[in-house]
Design an enzyme around this catalytic site. Structure first.
Site, mmCIF file in Angstrom:
data_model
loop_
_atom_site.group_PDB
_atom_site.id
_atom_site.type_symbol
_atom_site.label_atom_id
_atom_site.label_comp_id
_atom_site.label_asym_id
_atom_site.label_seq_id
_atom_site.Cartn_x
_atom_site.Cartn_y
_atom_site.Cartn_z
ATOM 1 N N THR A 1 -26.303 -10.367 -1.798
ATOM 2 C CA THR A 1 -26.398 -10.679 -0.377
ATOM 3 C C THR A 1 -27.813 -10.502 0.149
ATOM 4 O O THR A 1 -28.593 -9.698 -0.399
ATOM 5 C CB THR A 1 -25.457 -9.747 0.422
ATOM 6 O OG1 THR A 1 -25.683 -9.899 1.832
ATOM 7 C CG2 THR A 1 -25.699 -8.280 0.063
ATOM 8 N N GLU B 1 -28.452 -8.961 2.756
ATOM 9 C CA GLU B 1 -28.503 -7.682 3.462
ATOM 10 C C GLU B 1 -29.231 -6.588 2.685
ATOM 11 O O GLU B 1 -29.597 -5.550 3.255
ATOM 12 C CB GLU B 1 -27.091 -7.231 3.838
ATOM 13 C CG GLU B 1 -26.407 -8.198 4.786
ATOM 14 C CD GLU B 1 -25.113 -7.660 5.369
ATOM 15 O OE1 GLU B 1 -25.092 -6.478 5.773
ATOM 16 O OE2 GLU B 1 -24.133 -8.419 5.414
ATOM 17 N N TYR C 1 -23.021 -0.465 2.961
ATOM 18 C CA TYR C 1 -22.625 -1.650 2.198
ATOM 19 C C TYR C 1 -23.831 -2.269 1.503
ATOM 20 O O TYR C 1 -23.827 -2.535 0.295
ATOM 21 C CB TYR C 1 -21.959 -2.680 3.101
ATOM 22 C CG TYR C 1 -22.037 -4.096 2.563
ATOM 23 C CD1 TYR C 1 -21.460 -4.414 1.339
ATOM 24 C CD2 TYR C 1 -22.712 -5.101 3.254
ATOM 25 C CE1 TYR C 1 -21.557 -5.704 0.812
ATOM 26 C CE2 TYR C 1 -22.814 -6.381 2.742
ATOM 27 C CZ TYR C 1 -22.237 -6.682 1.527
ATOM 28 O OH TYR C 1 -22.333 -7.948 1.009
ATOM 29 N N LYS D 1 -24.828 -2.701 -2.584
ATOM 30 C CA LYS D 1 -25.149 -3.973 -3.232
ATOM 31 C C LYS D 1 -26.542 -3.940 -3.843
ATOM 32 O O LYS D 1 -26.765 -4.482 -4.940
ATOM 33 C CB LYS D 1 -25.040 -5.129 -2.229
ATOM 34 C CG LYS D 1 -23.619 -5.465 -1.817
ATOM 35 C CD LYS D 1 -22.759 -5.926 -2.990
ATOM 36 C CE LYS D 1 -23.184 -7.284 -3.513
ATOM 37 N NZ LYS D 1 -22.266 -7.763 -4.603
#
Length: 327
Positions: free
Chosen positions: A123, A125, A147, A151
């Site tokens: 991602t 992010e 989160y 990742k």
């Protein structure tokens, strides 16, 4: 080809499975999914009974399960992850177990069984927030929420298995996905389903947070390009080319659902809410010929229509979550 797709009953994974079985005759797909709250076997109904599909319910972090499903596979496409930012702020434990330990367990199984390629789906992010410009694949990782940190950890593990142990790993990092079969906790399906039920929608802060929107079919098409032709050990960005503020997105969703601004409830901003994400996708354009094909207006209209026509899919999911929250 024999492909293991982890998280293949989820939103993006199931789209990849459906597209693969539709477009690649002779391919055999094994889906491994834990079937947590966001995994749904109904997402695979369009390909249920396909001779090339096998489903296994199990946890990627379980070494016995990983050994059983990885053996005999040519490639792995690893979607399985806990992904909801708000849930990670409440408790990060499940995110570390699934996203970090689950990825490590699969990487070790892939190495043992001689899997030809491991595509790790990540991602934007992981980079944190960017006020202007766009991140390249060489930008250092700087996640702000649990989160994203989990990742980022899984990305680094995957790259380490390539650099140190020689596993053929490729990483993709995408912008915000939308489309059919998305669990109604994410902003577009949450807002659409709330508005279809005549309920209000929660807009964080002043709505100034900006995201690039990528249709799930474009995302999966790009992943297939990376699977087939990406360079081992590389990271590829996948974007949709449709950057909007949350306020602008809300306006479009209200219009699409025939609702007014009186349906919007302004709520306090969430902790660590990144202001803006933006990926430079020139690498995948140059090397693999990727370009988004679903323009946002068309994709959003089709998405709203899908939720309007498939209440029997999302209503039980949504009402189950509301019942859990009430207790």
């Amino acid at each position: 080809m024999r492909i293991l797709v982890t998280g293949g009953a989820g939103f993006i994974g199931s789209e990849f499975v459906r597209a693969t079985l539709r477009d690649s005759p002779g391919t055999r797909v094994t889906v491994l999914d834990k079937l947590t709250y966001s995994g749904n076997l109904e997402n695979l109904d369009p390909v249920a009974g396909h001779p090339g599909l096998r489903f296994v319910q199990g946890d990627t972090a379980d070494p016995l399960v990983a050994d059983e499903v990885v053996a005999g596979q040519d490639v792995i496409v690893h979607f399985a992850a806990e992904t909801h930012v708000d849930r990670s702020i409440v408790s990060a434990t499940g995110f570390v177990l699934s996203n970090v330990l689950g990825t490590q367990t699969l990487l070790e199984a892939a190495l043992r069984h001689g899997v030809g390629r491991f595509v790790h789906v990540s991602t934007d992010e992981v980079y944190g927030s960017i006020s202007e410009g766009s991140w390249t694949e060489e930008t250092p990782l700087a996640p702000n929420v649990p989160y994203a940190a989990s990742k980022a950890g899984s990305d680094l593990l995957a790259l380490a298995f390539h650099r140190t142990l020689g596993l053929d790993v490729v990483i993709t990092r995408c912008t915000n996905n939308y489309g059919h079969y998305q669990f109604p906790e994410k902003v577009i399906p949450l807002f659409v389903t709330n508005l279809l039920e005549g309920r209000r929608v929660p807009l964080y802060g002043d709505g100034g947070n900006r995201r690039d929107w990528l249709h799930v079919s474009d995302h999966c098409r790009a992943i297939r390009m990376v699977l087939d032709r990406g360079r081992a050990g590389e990271v590829y960005h996948i974007g949709g080319g449709s950057e909007l503020s949350n306020l602008e997105l809300t306006a479009r969703l209200l219009e699409a659902c025939g609702a007014g601004w009186d349906q919007v409830e302004h709520v306090p901003d969430r902790p660590g809410h990144d202001l803006r994400y933006s990926l430079d996708i020139s690498k995948i354009e140059r090397e693999l010929g990727y370009a988004p094909s679903v323009d946002f207006e068309t994709g959003l209209a089709a998405t709203v229509a899908w939720y309007r026509d498939n209440r029997s899919w999302w209503e039980p999911l949504k009402h189950r979550e509301l019942a859990v929250a009430a207790h």
